[in-house]
Design a protein around this motif. Structure first.
Motif, PDB file in Angstrom:
ATOM      1  N   GLY A 386       1.955   5.826  -0.202  1.00 34.39           N
ATOM      2  CA  GLY A 386       2.168   6.345   1.140  1.00 34.39           C
ATOM      3  C   GLY A 386       3.069   5.448   1.980  1.00 34.39           C
ATOM      4  N   TRP A 387       3.450   5.954   3.129  1.00 33.29           N
ATOM      5  CA  TRP A 387       4.362   5.202   3.992  1.00 33.29           C
ATOM      6  C   TRP A 387       3.834   5.055   5.419  1.00 33.29           C
ATOM      7  N   ARG A 388       2.777   5.774   5.759  1.00 35.15           N
ATOM      8  CA  ARG A 388       2.312   5.764   7.141  1.00 35.15           C
ATOM      9  C   ARG A 388       1.750   4.410   7.570  1.00 35.15           C
ATOM     10  N   HIS A 389       1.254   3.613   6.616  1.00 35.68           N
ATOM     11  CA  HIS A 389       0.695   2.309   6.970  1.00 35.68           C
ATOM     12  C   HIS A 389       1.776   1.243   7.165  1.00 35.68           C
ATOM     13  N   LEU A 390       3.023   1.566   6.873  1.00 33.45           N
ATOM     14  CA  LEU A 390       4.117   0.611   7.034  1.00 33.45           C
ATOM     15  C   LEU A 390       4.591   0.564   8.486  1.00 33.45           C
ATOM     16  N   LYS A 391       5.017  -0.625   8.914  1.00 30.96           N
ATOM     17  CA  LYS A 391       5.576  -0.791  10.249  1.00 30.96           C
ATOM     18  C   LYS A 391       6.954  -0.146  10.302  1.00 30.96           C
TER      19      LYS A 391
END
Length: 429
Positions: A386-391
């Motif tokens: 996933g990518w949503r947890h990335l800043k």
């Protein structure tokens, strides 16, 4: 609560909850090799003969190419770490290969895409190594009775010994230490020759540029390809006693490669400027030290080829279940020996017979290397973890890496197609 917010929370919890499982999966493996052997494996494969082409890369792009080397280093470390996270993404078991990562992320199309580019590189590079070593051996031993093709087969026979005798990268890694040391010697020879030629009147009026915008895409493509090690990373990590040290090992190894690159590129460009050639040995004084450099190239490629071929063989043997548990100790050895001899024979035949293979390899290498190094690790990471947890800045960094990877693949492919077309037209005249 919105559905989007729920997805974000679920994603964050999944990443957090998998950490303990991943730690268990990456526990110490007492039967495997040390961090030093893993480090040597990466340096031996990545540094390679690309070291000698960096002064020419600076000639193409100007001094800004030094910055491109550093940028490529940072991108390569980042994607190597992401790729390993994909290997352990579900927290239950470790995936076996890059191909498995592609399959889990994008199904059969992902598996086929990764397999094609991966196979092209792990077989194509050793074939080019055989061509290079055979050609250089012919130059060192001016005996008309032994042709270049004969020297290629001699090189193939030498490569076959460790490739057949050693089963995994744990054993082959011992050879990679000597391969890495050979690269260091090669850099010393190149730096020494560049310094010796500083007073050579032939290069007294060479030009130097800060940046050559027209050549910048080609420069980015050529430098980016010099960091191609993703094809063996999974097997290097698999052969590590302390897999949790992977991030540190790959960062130090790629940093070492960059030091070797810059140590060769900067003195070479200062001395030879717009007269720099690839490989830089063509510029160096024709003395005993340059001959030593040639011998070292031969040693390096012969030691690096088994590492790449072993990476291919492990995937092939896993696919066809050539294991002790399935075949028995004796028959596993027989099947493995026959399979690996066939692989070496195939590489030798292609190296001796296929015209324009270098241009075809450059084409597939530009597509394959840039795709496997920069593009696919990020796409697979986004799909699997996933990518949503990335800043936001991490997402921007990922977008930049993918953009550079795509541009490098396109420009490198265009250059290879042009070279292929020129060779065909030249031979048809």
């Amino acid at each position: 609560m919105s559905a989007e917010k729920e997805n974000e929370i679920y994603e964050a919890r999944s990443v957090h909850s998998d950490k303990e499982s991943i730690v268990d999966l990456m526990a110490e493996r007492p039967e495997q090799g040390s961090n030093l052997l893993a480090y040597a494996n990466v340096v031996c494969v990545v540094a390679g003969t690309g070291t000698l082409g960096l002064p020419y890369a600076l000639r193409l792009g100007g001094w800004i190419s030094v910055g491109i080397v550093i940028l490529s280093l940072l991108m390569s470390i980042y994607t190597a770490i992401l790729l390993m996270k994909c290997l352990y993404y579900n927290g239950k078991y470790r995936l076996s290969s890059y191909q498995e990562i592609g399959r889990h992320a994008f199904g059969k199309p992902g598996l086929v895409a990764v397999w094609f580019f991966h196979t092209t590189i792990v077989l194509g590079a050793p074939i080019m190594y055989l061509i290079l070593s055979g050609t250089e051996m012919k130059g060192l031993v001016p005996n008309d009775a032994i042709s270049v093709k004969a020297w290629i087969w001699i090189s193939a026979a030498i490569v076959a010994v460790p490739f057949v005798a050693m089963k995994t990268l744990k054993e082959v890694a011992v050879m990679s230490i000597f391969g890495a040391l050979a690269t260091v010697v090669l850099v010393i020879v190149a730096v020494r020759g560049s310094i010796m030629d500083l007073s050579n009147p032939t290069y007294a009026n060479v030009g130097h540029d800060t940046v050559i915008l027209a050549n910048l895409p080609t420069t980015v493509a050529s430098i980016s390809i010099c960091f191609g090690g993703n094809v063996v990373y999974m097997h290097v990590e698999e052969a590590m006693r302390y897999p949790r040290s992977w991030n540190r090992v790959v960062a130090v190894a790629l940093f070492t490669c960059s030091i070797l690159y810059l140590a060769t590129a900067i003195p070479g460009y200062i001395t030879y400027g717009d007269a720099a050639r690839s490989p830089i040995l063509e510029n160096l004084p024709k003395d005993v030290f340059t001959k030593i450099g040639t011998v070292v190239i031969i040693i390096h490629v012969i030691l690096a080829a088994p590492i790449l071929l072993t990476s291919f063989a492990l995937e092939f043997e896993r696919l066809f279940d050539i294991t002790v548990a399935r075949r028995g100790k004796i028959m596993e050895r027989v099947y493995r020996t026959i399979t690996r001899l066939i692989v070496v024979g195939f590489c030798g035949i292609i190296a001796c017979t296929v015209p324009y293979f270098g241009h075809f390899l450059s084409l597939l290498g530009a597509l394959g290397n840039c795709t496997l190094i920069f593009v696919l690790p990020i796409l697979c990471y986004f799909k699997l973890i996933g990518w949503r947890h990335l800043k936001w800045y991490e997402l921007a960094w990922c977008a930049l890496i993918v953009l550079i990877g795509v541009i490098s693949a396109i420009i490198g492919s265009i250059d290879a197609i042009k070279a292929l077309k020129e060779s065909i037209e030249k031979d048809s005249q």
